[in-house]
Design a protein around this motif. Structure first.
Motif, PDB file in Angstrom:
ATOM      1  N   HIS A  39     -14.941   0.914   3.832  1.00 44.66           N
ATOM      2  CA  HIS A  39     -15.162  -0.057   2.766  1.00 44.66           C
ATOM      3  C   HIS A  39     -13.916  -0.285   1.913  1.00 44.66           C
ATOM      4  O   HIS A  39     -13.751  -1.351   1.323  1.00 44.66           O
ATOM      5  N   GLN A  40     -13.031   0.699   1.868  1.00 45.41           N
ATOM      6  CA  GLN A  40     -11.818   0.508   1.090  1.00 45.41           C
ATOM      7  C   GLN A  40     -10.780  -0.310   1.854  1.00 45.41           C
ATOM      8  O   GLN A  40      -9.813  -0.782   1.272  1.00 45.41           O
ATOM      9  N   HIS A  43     -11.905  -6.258   2.250  1.00 46.43           N
ATOM     10  CA  HIS A  43     -12.406  -6.790   0.990  1.00 46.43           C
ATOM     11  C   HIS A  43     -12.663  -8.287   1.147  1.00 46.43           C
ATOM     12  O   HIS A  43     -12.111  -8.938   2.037  1.00 46.43           O
ATOM     13  N   VAL A  63     -14.433 -11.260   5.240  1.00 48.97           N
ATOM     14  CA  VAL A  63     -13.767 -10.118   4.618  1.00 48.97           C
ATOM     15  C   VAL A  63     -12.489  -9.865   5.409  1.00 48.97           C
ATOM     16  O   VAL A  63     -12.430 -10.102   6.622  1.00 48.97           O
TER      17      VAL A  63
END
Length: 198
Positions: A39-40, A43, A63
């Motif tokens: 998830h990091q 984005h 994303v």
């Protein structure tokens, strides 16, 4: 890579679609890298530049994660693009000085409305590239890239984002859009740039 054929098509037509220009092993490694499992790492993409940047899902729903030259897989792709940059500069005298790119994932239902790759107030993006990473992609999965004539709504190309396919086109010349995908749609979007004189 046939630089002469790519250069001729770009000079006379303005875009070219290549079928599996990369070696299969590298494509498989890039596919493995293009997953939203950290998830990091990924984005939500934004539109605009500088302080005007904003996220508007109804315009752009992907994303993204910028490639990392310290990763061996990403570096191999960047090296391939460096060879392409040098070859096109020699053939067409484009003055391309660098390349930037990111992984992009469109989830089911995500799209990107018609747009230009040239940022407002800047003219440094010269060539756009998209490399597709969608295994077993079917026409019913959607997610096509639609290229329009520079001066209107006439569609000149519709590219099905099948695994290993690449499109290269003149950034300033062709507005384009990504149609809604019905499965996760993966790609690497990138831009060859010249030095910004603005």
């Amino acid at each position: 890579m046939n630089i002469a054929a790519i250069a001729e098509q770009l000079e006379h037509v303005g875009y070219i679609v290549l079928d599996k220009p990369l070696v299969e092993n590298l494509s498989a490694l890039l596919f493995a890298r293009c997953h939203d499992d950290e998830h990091q790492k990924f984005h939500a993409a934004q539109i605009g530049r500088g302080s005007a940047k904003q996220q508007i899902d109804t315009i752009r729903g992907d994303v993204i994660s910028w490639l990392d030259a310290s990763d061996s897989t990403d570096n191999a792709y960047l090296n391939w693009m460096e060879s392409l940059r040098a070859g096109l500069n020699a053939a067409l005298y484009l003055g391309l000085f660098d390349y930037e790119c990111h992984y992009a994932i469109y989830g089911a239902g995500a799209a990107y409305a018609r747009h230009s790759d040239v940022l407002s107030g800047k003219r440094n993006r010269i060539l756009s590239t998209v490399f597709y990473l969608n295994e077993d992609w079917q026409a019913s999965d959607g997610g096509e890239l639609v290229l329009f004539k520079p001066d209107g709504d006439t569609v000149i190309a519709t590219v099905n984002p099948t695994f290993g396919k690449m499109i290269i086109f003149l950034s300033e010349s062709f507005p384009h859009q990504v149609l809604a995908a019905h499965n996760n749609r993966r790609s690497i979007a990138g831009w060859f740039r010249v030095r910004d004189l603005n």
